[in-house]
Design a protein around this motif. Structure first.
Motif, mmCIF file in Angstrom:
data_model
loop_
_atom_site.group_PDB
_atom_site.id
_atom_site.type_symbol
_atom_site.label_atom_id
_atom_site.label_comp_id
_atom_site.label_asym_id
_atom_site.label_seq_id
_atom_site.Cartn_x
_atom_site.Cartn_y
_atom_site.Cartn_z
ATOM 1 N N ASP A 49 11.187 -1.097 24.169
ATOM 2 C CA ASP A 49 11.078 -0.796 22.735
ATOM 3 C C ASP A 49 10.067 -1.701 22.024
ATOM 4 O O ASP A 49 9.907 -1.622 20.809
ATOM 5 C CB ASP A 49 12.459 -0.890 22.067
ATOM 6 N N HIS A 50 9.388 -2.559 22.799
ATOM 7 C CA HIS A 50 8.375 -3.455 22.210
ATOM 8 C C HIS A 50 6.980 -3.195 22.775
ATOM 9 O O HIS A 50 6.000 -3.703 22.245
ATOM 10 C CB HIS A 50 8.787 -4.920 22.428
ATOM 11 N N HIS B 77 7.859 -9.868 24.008
ATOM 12 C CA HIS B 77 8.470 -9.715 25.336
ATOM 13 C C HIS B 77 8.271 -8.290 25.839
ATOM 14 O O HIS B 77 7.932 -7.400 25.056
ATOM 15 C CB HIS B 77 9.948 -10.127 25.297
ATOM 16 N N ASP C 152 13.288 -10.456 19.754
ATOM 17 C CA ASP C 152 14.724 -10.233 19.925
ATOM 18 C C ASP C 152 15.513 -11.522 20.127
ATOM 19 O O ASP C 152 16.648 -11.492 20.601
ATOM 20 C CB ASP C 152 14.977 -9.270 21.090
ATOM 21 N N HIS D 91 14.879 -5.953 15.507
ATOM 22 C CA HIS D 91 15.813 -4.900 15.102
ATOM 23 C C HIS D 91 16.560 -5.359 13.862
ATOM 24 O O HIS D 91 17.185 -6.414 13.879
ATOM 25 C CB HIS D 91 16.802 -4.607 16.235
HETATM 26 ZN ZN LIG Z 1 14.192 -4.952 21.347
#
Ligand SMILES: [Zn+2]
Length: 228
Positions: free
Chosen positions: A64-65, A60, A158, A206
């Motif tokens: 942070d990806h 996605h 996530d 995470h």
């Molecule tokens: Zn994330």
């Protein structure tokens, strides 16, 4: 960046103790699932020992990806960038966050976009090397997870977090931002759908990799039902 092996084919790369991306070994080289935070490119390249990285596969478009996508695309010749079709407008810079028919919104979370263009889109049931593509909506529209059918590792993005127990997105601890911007009902339905796949461990965006299949997923669903 901390590097840990997962099963026979995977490596977990963790920054700041909290943000994961994964290298999955195929016959022709590595598939990188997600691209972590900005300035992770050097360490990702160093972790890919002995084989080239052939493709980046995105779960996605959150910040942070995708942080090191542009840097890696600039450094690795012929690198493919693969994502869901729904992710494309959200990935562009600036992002187009308009909703499509039937979608609940708004789209939340950091979506800075990238300069690189997606070179291939995938839909549910496609295969990218050994990875089966599964649509896993709930965290953000167009979210996908990838099941390595060789060893049963689900790279869940996530859809789940594992900062403690396996937790469905939207049911994370109060201090974790994933809680705020997920569609909890949709994410629960996605978790139930995943019960039908031959999963043997879950590698989340995470947290730590957790061993287990149906019973592990069911425990996450049961905890979510308690917290409704
Ligand atoms: Zn994330």
């Amino acid at each position: 960046m901390k590097i840990q092996p997962i099963g026979q084919y995977g490596k977990q790369l963790t920054r700041l103790g909290l943000v994961n991306c994964f290298l999955v070994r195929e016959e022709d080289g590595y598939t990188l699932i997600d691209a972590n935070l900005k300035e992770s490119d050097q360490e990702i390249l160093e972790a890919a020992t002995g084989l080239p990285i052939r493709r980046i596969l995105l779960t996605h478009p959150h910040v942070d990806h995708i942080g090191s996508v542009d840097a890696l695309m600039g450094r690795v010749k012929g690198l493919e960038l693969i994502a869901s079709e729904r992710s494309i407008p959200i990935l562009q810079a600036p992002p187009d966050l308009s909703l499509r028919a039937g979608e609940v919104g708004p789209i939340r979370g950091g979506t800075p976009g990238i300069a690189s263009k997606v070179t291939q889109t995938v839909v549910e049931e496609d295969r990218v090397g050994s990875l089966l593509v599964i649509d896993t909506p709930g965290h953000i529209h167009g979210h996908q997870s990838f099941l390595d059918e060789r060893d049963g590792t689900l790279y869940s993005g996530d859809q789940f977090g594992s900062l403690g127990n396996l937790t469905i997105t939207g049911f994370m601890p109060w201090w974790f931002p994933m809680k705020a911007f997920s569609n909890r009902e949709q994410a629960k339905d996605t978790a139930t759908k995943l019960l039908t796949y031959p999963i043997r461990r879950v590698a989340c965006g995470h947290g730590k990799v957790l061993e287990g299949g149906t019973e592990l997923l069911q425990s996450a669903i049961d905890r979510a039902l308690c917290r409704d």
